[in-house]
Design a protein around this motif. Structure first.
Motif, PDB file in Angstrom:
ATOM      1  N   LYS A   1       0.808  -1.216   0.000  1.00 23.34           N
ATOM      2  CA  LYS A   1       0.000   0.000   0.000  1.00 23.34           C
ATOM      3  C   LYS A   1       0.838   1.261   0.000  1.00 23.34           C
ATOM      4  N   VAL A   2       2.138   1.148   0.287  1.00 19.17           N
ATOM      5  CA  VAL A   2       2.975   2.329   0.440  1.00 19.17           C
ATOM      6  C   VAL A   2       3.278   2.992  -0.900  1.00 19.17           C
ATOM      7  N   VAL A   3       3.102   2.268  -2.020  1.00 17.87           N
ATOM      8  CA  VAL A   3       3.435   2.824  -3.334  1.00 17.87           C
ATOM      9  C   VAL A   3       2.561   4.032  -3.649  1.00 17.87           C
ATOM     10  N   SER A   4       1.262   3.870  -3.495  1.00 25.88           N
ATOM     11  CA  SER A   4       0.368   4.995  -3.767  1.00 25.88           C
ATOM     12  C   SER A   4       0.616   6.151  -2.813  1.00 25.88           C
ATOM     13  N   TRP A   5       0.990   5.833  -1.558  1.00 27.55           N
ATOM     14  CA  TRP A   5       1.278   6.895  -0.605  1.00 27.55           C
ATOM     15  C   TRP A   5       2.509   7.689  -1.021  1.00 27.55           C
ATOM     16  N   ILE A   6       3.545   7.019  -1.494  1.00 28.09           N
ATOM     17  CA  ILE A   6       4.778   7.710  -1.884  1.00 28.09           C
ATOM     18  C   ILE A   6       4.516   8.645  -3.063  1.00 28.09           C
ATOM     19  N   ILE A   7       3.781   8.165  -4.058  1.00 31.88           N
ATOM     20  CA  ILE A   7       3.474   9.016  -5.214  1.00 31.88           C
ATOM     21  C   ILE A   7       2.592  10.184  -4.799  1.00 31.88           C
ATOM     22  N   THR A   8       1.634   9.929  -3.903  1.00 33.67           N
ATOM     23  CA  THR A   8       0.761  11.011  -3.432  1.00 33.67           C
ATOM     24  C   THR A   8       1.536  12.053  -2.648  1.00 33.67           C
ATOM     25  N   ILE A   9       2.422  11.603  -1.770  1.00 37.51           N
ATOM     26  CA  ILE A   9       3.219  12.550  -0.980  1.00 37.51           C
ATOM     27  C   ILE A   9       4.169  13.327  -1.881  1.00 37.51           C
ATOM     28  N   TRP A  10       4.697  12.673  -2.899  1.00 37.93           N
ATOM     29  CA  TRP A  10       5.577  13.385  -3.840  1.00 37.93           C
ATOM     30  C   TRP A  10       4.830  14.526  -4.541  1.00 37.93           C
ATOM     31  N   ILE A  11       3.611  14.250  -5.024  1.00 38.74           N
ATOM     32  CA  ILE A  11       2.856  15.263  -5.774  1.00 38.74           C
ATOM     33  C   ILE A  11       2.373  16.384  -4.853  1.00 38.74           C
ATOM     34  N   PHE A  12       1.729  16.017  -3.754  1.00 37.54           N
ATOM     35  CA  PHE A  12       1.144  17.040  -2.884  1.00 37.54           C
ATOM     36  C   PHE A  12       2.189  17.666  -1.965  1.00 37.54           C
ATOM     37  N   GLY A  13       3.231  16.913  -1.598  1.00 32.72           N
ATOM     38  CA  GLY A  13       4.320  17.525  -0.837  1.00 32.72           C
ATOM     39  C   GLY A  13       5.055  18.552  -1.659  1.00 32.72           C
ATOM     40  N   SER A  14       5.288  18.263  -2.937  1.00 37.99           N
ATOM     41  CA  SER A  14       5.915  19.248  -3.823  1.00 37.99           C
ATOM     42  C   SER A  14       5.018  20.462  -4.005  1.00 37.99           C
ATOM     43  N   LEU A  15       3.700  20.227  -4.062  1.00 32.41           N
ATOM     44  CA  LEU A  15       2.772  21.353  -4.180  1.00 32.41           C
ATOM     45  C   LEU A  15       2.838  22.242  -2.939  1.00 32.41           C
ATOM     46  N   THR A  16       2.956  21.626  -1.766  1.00 34.85           N
ATOM     47  CA  THR A  16       3.059  22.406  -0.528  1.00 34.85           C
ATOM     48  C   THR A  16       4.339  23.241  -0.507  1.00 34.85           C
ATOM     49  N   ILE A  17       5.462  22.641  -0.880  1.00 30.00           N
ATOM     50  CA  ILE A  17       6.730  23.369  -0.937  1.00 30.00           C
ATOM     51  C   ILE A  17       6.649  24.506  -1.956  1.00 30.00           C
ATOM     52  N   PHE A  18       5.999  24.242  -3.088  1.00 33.25           N
ATOM     53  CA  PHE A  18       5.851  25.265  -4.123  1.00 33.25           C
ATOM     54  C   PHE A  18       5.051  26.459  -3.617  1.00 33.25           C
ATOM     55  N   LEU A  19       3.902  26.180  -2.997  1.00 34.02           N
ATOM     56  CA  LEU A  19       3.066  27.275  -2.487  1.00 34.02           C
ATOM     57  C   LEU A  19       3.795  28.057  -1.402  1.00 34.02           C
ATOM     58  N   LEU A  20       4.517  27.354  -0.523  1.00 36.32           N
ATOM     59  CA  LEU A  20       5.258  28.036   0.536  1.00 36.32           C
ATOM     60  C   LEU A  20       6.373  28.895  -0.047  1.00 36.32           C
ATOM     61  N   ALA A  21       7.050  28.383  -1.067  1.00 39.42           N
ATOM     62  CA  ALA A  21       8.127  29.151  -1.698  1.00 39.42           C
ATOM     63  C   ALA A  21       7.589  30.407  -2.373  1.00 39.42           C
ATOM     64  N   ARG A  22       6.444  30.313  -3.016  1.00 40.38           N
ATOM     65  CA  ARG A  22       5.867  31.502  -3.664  1.00 40.38           C
ATOM     66  C   ARG A  22       5.382  32.521  -2.646  1.00 40.38           C
ATOM     67  N   VAL A  23       4.846  32.037  -1.517  1.00 39.50           N
ATOM     68  CA  VAL A  23       4.410  32.963  -0.466  1.00 39.50           C
ATOM     69  C   VAL A  23       5.612  33.718   0.121  1.00 39.50           C
TER      70      VAL A  23
END
Length: 254
Positions: free
Chosen positions: A145-167
């Motif tokens: 089950k960890v495969v889908s979690w890793i891909i999800t964290i990669w996509i949404f974790g990168s989105l979080t870092i992106f939004l924080l960097a732009r702020v």
């Protein structure tokens, strides 16, 4: 008794042939005629040169279509060179570029002379995706089950870092963050087989885990956190560090 007058001649035919191609006969004479009409031989010039063209015989069906204005059905389009590209080029996959970026991430020291900014300035999708999928495969040891979690964290974790960097005032695109975060998972892949060997030694295993997380976080932060953040660098470095701790926890199952 009066002598018979001169015999009356039959009237001339209504349609006299104008050239030697046709001869008209009466219906009485037509009973003795037989024969067949052969289709004309039409030849196409495929050479294009004066006197040097190559001629082929055209079929009756082809001639019929051309005479009726349907010759466009017989046209054959030339192959487009754009359709003959290799698969990797069609998918925009540059293996040399991916290999160079992997070396930049695994060896983040400036003294080695790598142009590490290419990882951020020239982002790609397939390289980071391959790294994330490989990390997922490594993490499959009893945890499907960890495969889908890793891909999800990669996509949404990168989105979080992106939004924080732009702020915080950074000039970075989401594709750049996605690529850097994905490539920077390589240090965790490197320490994975080492953890299998020293897993029974808790102290050594903990030190290797910390080393891998710091290695991955430093590779990502050194590319994403530029001089434009000034005194705000810790506000972006800290969530990057936490993100890789979470990635490692998905691998170890902690």
């Amino acid at each position: 008794m009066q002598p018979p007058g001169p015999q009356q001649q039959p009237p001339p035919p209504l349609y006299a042939p104008s050239n030697g191609d046709f001869t008209f006969v009466s219906s009485a004479d037509a009973e003795d005629l037989s024969g067949s009409i052969a289709s004309p031989d039409v030849k196409l010039n495929l050479g294009g040169g004066a006197g040097g063209g190559e001629f082929i015989k055209e079929s009756t069906a082809t001639t019929f279509l051309r005479q009726r204005g349907y010759g466009w059905l017989l046209e054959v389009e030339d192959d487009d060179p754009e359709d003959n590209k290799p698969l990797l080029e069609e998918l925009d996959i540059d293996l040399k570029d991916i290999y160079y970026k992997i070396r930049c991430v695994l060896m983040p020291m400036p003294s080695l002379g790598f142009n590490r900014q290419v990882v951020r300035d020239n982002p790609d999708f397939w390289g980071p995706l391959a790294v994330v999928l490989f990390f997922s495969m490594v993490s499959l040891y009893g945890q499907f089950k960890v495969v889908s979690w890793i891909i999800t964290i990669w996509i949404f974790g990168s989105l979080t870092i992106f939004l924080l960097a732009r702020v915080l005032g950074g000039e970075v695109a989401y594709g750049q963050v996605l690529g850097v975060i994905g490539y920077s998972l390589l240090p965790l892949i490197v320490i994975a087989p080492v953890l299998l060997v020293v897993g029974s030694f808790e102290v050594v295993s903990t030190l290797i885990k910390l080393f891998g997380v710091f290695w991955a976080a430093y590779s990502a932060a050194s590319l994403l956190v530029g001089e434009e953040f000034k005194t705000k660098k810790p506000l972006l470095i800290y969530p990057i560090f936490l993100l890789y701790i979470y990635f490692l926890s998905l691998y170890t199952g902690v």
